[in-house]
Design a protein around this motif. Structure first.
Motif, PDB file in Angstrom:
ATOM      1  N   GLY A  90       0.820  -1.213   0.000  1.00 24.89           N
ATOM      2  CA  GLY A  90       0.000   0.000   0.000  1.00 24.89           C
ATOM      3  C   GLY A  90       0.848   1.253   0.000  1.00 24.89           C
ATOM      4  N   ILE A  91       1.908   1.241   0.795  1.00 22.26           N
ATOM      5  CA  ILE A  91       2.819   2.392   0.828  1.00 22.26           C
ATOM      6  C   ILE A  91       3.519   2.549  -0.516  1.00 22.26           C
ATOM      7  CG2 ILE A  91       4.898   3.344   1.896  1.00 22.26           C
ATOM      8  CD1 ILE A  91       4.092   1.823   4.471  1.00 22.26           C
ATOM      9  N   MET A  92       4.030   1.450  -1.044  1.00 25.25           N
ATOM     10  CA  MET A  92       4.717   1.500  -2.329  1.00 25.25           C
ATOM     11  C   MET A  92       3.779   1.967  -3.438  1.00 25.25           C
ATOM     12  SD  MET A  92       7.590   1.011  -3.951  1.00 25.25           S
ATOM     13  CE  MET A  92       8.652  -0.195  -3.134  1.00 25.25           C
ATOM     14  N   ALA A  93       2.558   1.450  -3.432  1.00 23.34           N
ATOM     15  CA  ALA A  93       1.596   1.825  -4.465  1.00 23.34           C
ATOM     16  C   ALA A  93       1.251   3.308  -4.404  1.00 23.34           C
ATOM     17  CB  ALA A  93       0.327   0.987  -4.312  1.00 23.34           C
ATOM     18  N   SER A  94       1.067   3.821  -3.206  1.00 20.20           N
ATOM     19  CA  SER A  94       0.714   5.243  -3.076  1.00 20.20           C
ATOM     20  C   SER A  94       1.870   6.147  -3.484  1.00 20.20           C
ATOM     21  CB  SER A  94       0.290   5.554  -1.634  1.00 20.20           C
ATOM     22  OG  SER A  94       1.361   5.367  -0.730  1.00 20.20           O
ATOM     23  N   ARG A  95       3.100   5.642  -3.357  1.00 23.72           N
ATOM     24  CA  ARG A  95       4.252   6.444  -3.769  1.00 23.72           C
ATOM     25  C   ARG A  95       4.475   6.366  -5.282  1.00 23.72           C
ATOM     26  NH1 ARG A  95       8.810   5.394   1.034  1.00 23.72           N
ATOM     27  NH2 ARG A  95       7.570   6.337   2.731  1.00 23.72           N
ATOM     28  N   LEU A  96       4.232   5.198  -5.842  1.00 21.41           N
ATOM     29  CA  LEU A  96       4.430   5.033  -7.280  1.00 21.41           C
ATOM     30  C   LEU A  96       3.264   5.613  -8.089  1.00 21.41           C
ATOM     31  CD1 LEU A  96       5.815   1.374  -7.422  1.00 21.41           C
ATOM     32  CD2 LEU A  96       7.108   3.510  -7.679  1.00 21.41           C
ATOM     33  N   SER A  97       2.069   5.581  -7.521  1.00 19.21           N
ATOM     34  CA  SER A  97       0.876   6.066  -8.243  1.00 19.21           C
ATOM     35  C   SER A  97       0.104   7.044  -7.374  1.00 19.21           C
ATOM     36  CB  SER A  97      -0.019   4.875  -8.611  1.00 19.21           C
ATOM     37  OG  SER A  97       0.709   3.858  -9.256  1.00 19.21           O
ATOM     38  N   PRO A  98       0.733   8.155  -7.002  1.00 14.07           N
ATOM     39  CA  PRO A  98       0.103   9.091  -6.060  1.00 14.07           C
ATOM     40  C   PRO A  98      -1.147   9.765  -6.613  1.00 14.07           C
ATOM     41  CG  PRO A  98       2.065  10.074  -7.023  1.00 14.07           C
ATOM     42  CD  PRO A  98       2.056   8.634  -7.451  1.00 14.07           C
ATOM     43  N   ALA A  99      -1.274   9.830  -7.904  1.00 15.65           N
ATOM     44  CA  ALA A  99      -2.419  10.538  -8.495  1.00 15.65           C
ATOM     45  C   ALA A  99      -3.488   9.594  -9.024  1.00 15.65           C
ATOM     46  CB  ALA A  99      -1.928  11.448  -9.627  1.00 15.65           C
ATOM     47  N   THR A 121      -5.677   6.553  -7.520  1.00 16.22           N
ATOM     48  CA  THR A 121      -6.065   5.662  -6.429  1.00 16.22           C
ATOM     49  C   THR A 121      -6.446   4.276  -6.942  1.00 16.22           C
ATOM     50  OG1 THR A 121      -6.877   7.555  -5.162  1.00 16.22           O
ATOM     51  CG2 THR A 121      -7.599   5.367  -4.446  1.00 16.22           C
ATOM     52  N   GLY A 122      -7.106   4.239  -8.103  1.00 17.32           N
ATOM     53  CA  GLY A 122      -7.503   2.954  -8.672  1.00 17.32           C
ATOM     54  C   GLY A 122      -6.307   2.078  -8.984  1.00 17.32           C
ATOM     55  N   LEU A 123      -5.286   2.663  -9.585  1.00 23.41           N
ATOM     56  CA  LEU A 123      -4.082   1.908  -9.904  1.00 23.41           C
ATOM     57  C   LEU A 123      -3.376   1.462  -8.624  1.00 23.41           C
ATOM     58  CD1 LEU A 123      -2.063   0.806 -11.919  1.00 23.41           C
ATOM     59  CD2 LEU A 123      -0.981   3.073 -12.010  1.00 23.41           C
ATOM     60  N   ALA A 124      -3.357   2.341  -7.624  1.00 19.74           N
ATOM     61  CA  ALA A 124      -2.732   1.981  -6.350  1.00 19.74           C
ATOM     62  C   ALA A 124      -3.454   0.808  -5.706  1.00 19.74           C
ATOM     63  CB  ALA A 124      -2.740   3.186  -5.410  1.00 19.74           C
ATOM     64  N   LEU A 125      -4.774   0.792  -5.776  1.00 20.54           N
ATOM     65  CA  LEU A 125      -5.539  -0.311  -5.211  1.00 20.54           C
ATOM     66  C   LEU A 125      -5.271  -1.603  -5.977  1.00 20.54           C
ATOM     67  CD1 LEU A 125      -7.632  -1.197  -3.112  1.00 20.54           C
ATOM     68  CD2 LEU A 125      -9.413  -0.670  -4.788  1.00 20.54           C
ATOM     69  N   LEU A 126      -5.138  -1.506  -7.292  1.00 23.05           N
ATOM     70  CA  LEU A 126      -4.823  -2.681  -8.098  1.00 23.05           C
ATOM     71  C   LEU A 126      -3.482  -3.264  -7.682  1.00 23.05           C
ATOM     72  CD1 LEU A 126      -5.420  -4.581 -10.484  1.00 23.05           C
ATOM     73  CD2 LEU A 126      -4.308  -2.898 -11.985  1.00 23.05           C
ATOM     74  N   GLU A 127      -2.493  -2.404  -7.526  1.00 20.63           N
ATOM     75  CA  GLU A 127      -1.158  -2.855  -7.112  1.00 20.63           C
ATOM     76  C   GLU A 127      -1.223  -3.504  -5.728  1.00 20.63           C
ATOM     77  OE1 GLU A 127       1.002   0.826  -9.561  1.00 20.63           O
ATOM     78  OE2 GLU A 127       0.532   1.004  -7.424  1.00 20.63           O
ATOM     79  N   ASN A 128      -1.955  -2.877  -4.825  1.00 16.27           N
ATOM     80  CA  ASN A 128      -2.115  -3.383  -3.465  1.00 16.27           C
ATOM     81  C   ASN A 128      -2.802  -4.750  -3.453  1.00 16.27           C
ATOM     82  OD1 ASN A 128      -3.804  -2.109  -0.464  1.00 16.27           O
ATOM     83  ND2 ASN A 128      -1.919  -3.259  -0.638  1.00 16.27           N
ATOM     84  N   SER A 129      -3.848  -4.898  -4.250  1.00 18.91           N
ATOM     85  CA  SER A 129      -4.616  -6.153  -4.256  1.00 18.91           C
ATOM     86  C   SER A 129      -3.824  -7.302  -4.871  1.00 18.91           C
ATOM     87  CB  SER A 129      -5.944  -5.967  -4.993  1.00 18.91           C
ATOM     88  OG  SER A 129      -5.741  -5.668  -6.369  1.00 18.91           O
ATOM     89  N   ILE A 130      -3.088  -7.031  -5.930  1.00 16.70           N
ATOM     90  CA  ILE A 130      -2.284  -8.078  -6.564  1.00 16.70           C
ATOM     91  C   ILE A 130      -1.203  -8.574  -5.611  1.00 16.70           C
ATOM     92  CG2 ILE A 130      -0.602  -8.546  -8.385  1.00 16.70           C
ATOM     93  CD1 ILE A 130      -2.241  -6.688 -10.197  1.00 16.70           C
ATOM     94  N   ALA A 131      -0.520  -7.644  -4.943  1.00 22.12           N
ATOM     95  CA  ALA A 131       0.542  -8.023  -4.011  1.00 22.12           C
ATOM     96  C   ALA A 131      -0.016  -8.834  -2.845  1.00 22.12           C
ATOM     97  CB  ALA A 131       1.248  -6.781  -3.488  1.00 22.12           C
ATOM     98  N   THR A 132      -1.174  -8.420  -2.339  1.00 20.89           N
ATOM     99  CA  THR A 132      -1.770  -9.128  -1.203  1.00 20.89           C
ATOM    100  C   THR A 132      -2.199 -10.540  -1.596  1.00 20.89           C
ATOM    101  OG1 THR A 132      -2.556  -7.041  -0.244  1.00 20.89           O
ATOM    102  CG2 THR A 132      -3.602  -9.073   0.523  1.00 20.89           C
ATOM    103  N   GLY A 133      -2.877 -10.667  -2.721  1.00 24.96           N
ATOM    104  CA  GLY A 133      -3.324 -11.979  -3.172  1.00 24.96           C
ATOM    105  C   GLY A 133      -2.163 -12.917  -3.434  1.00 24.96           C
TER     106      GLY A 133
END
Length: 233
Positions: free
Chosen positions: A27-36, A38-50
């Motif tokens: 979540g931290i990495m996603a918000s830093r890589l895709s700060p603008a 939120t949808g992309l950040a959530l996608l990154e977060n969900s893939i990593a978690t799964g």
């Protein structure tokens, strides 16, 4: 406490710690890589978690791989573990989750503990948590009882990655993870004041999930319970 219980508690603590590391860290990495975005950040977060869930369950399933107090409570309700073991595993899960958050915060140069200001409350979110938890229990116990125990890791990882998107709450579905996420003021955080509502919703989902598991997958013989113990323990 027996040596076997200690061994299982250690696996639950380590597994939950790495699960929370995946949730918070990505979540931290996603918000830093895709700060603008939120949808992309959530996608990154969900893939990593799964993906992390799949790997952790495969690695720790031979010892213990619930990583979730609700799953452990349902195991107790089904008679798969005793009360002392359930209490030890839940304590280990909560401790591991908190440790995982602290490590994630430190890895990204943040304070070890920083209470989240991300408020998450309301009937829609609580309903989302209940639904997410019911679905998780059906996935876990349904996969085991239908004779496909070797696919639990992929079923759970896929379900959680998807539930990030189809539930209003982004599918915490885990009291230990919910508590852990309250001490990080980052993308994956939840305000401490919002935690009780989420946990109550998760427990309510746990009750309904337990009833559905008993209805849909009754133990017709002792073999089903034996299979549950082997896979979920």
């Amino acid at each position: 406490m027996t040596r076997e219980t200690v061994r299982r508690a250690a696996a639950e603590s380590v597994g939950t710690a790495f699960l929370v590391l995946a949730v918070v860290g990505s979540g931290i990495m996603a918000s830093r890589l895709s700060p603008a975005d939120t949808g992309l950040a959530l996608l990154e977060n969900s893939i990593a978690t799964g993906a992390a869930l799949v790997a952790l369950i495969i690695a720790l399933q031979p010892v213990s791989a619930s990583f979730n107090p609700v799953v452990t409570l349902v195991e107790r309700a089904l008679g798969l573990i005793d009360t002392t073991t359930a209490a030890a595993l839940i304590a280990a899960q909560i401790f591991g989750g908190l440790a995982g958050t602290v490590l994630a915060n430190l890895m990204f140069g943040l304070d070890a503990v920083s209470l989240s200001g991300h408020e998450r409350s309301g009937l829609g979110l609580w309903l989302g948590e209940a639904v997410a938890t019911v679905g998780l229990l059906l996935i876990v116990f349904g996969t085991v009882r239908s004779g496909r125990a070797d696919r639990v890791a992929f079923a759970v990882g896929g379900y959680i990655a998807a539930a990030y998107w189809f539930t209003s709450s982004t599918s915490f579905a885990n009291p230990a993870v919910t508590i852990a996420r309250s001490i990080t003021d980052t993308f994956a955080g939840i305000a401490p004041a919002s935690v009780p509502g989420f946990v109550v919703a998760q427990l309510a989902g746990g009750v309904l999930g337990f009833l559905l598991v008993r209805l849909l997958y009754p133990s017709l013989t002792g073999a089903a319970d034996a299979a549950d113990r082997k896979v979920l323990s």
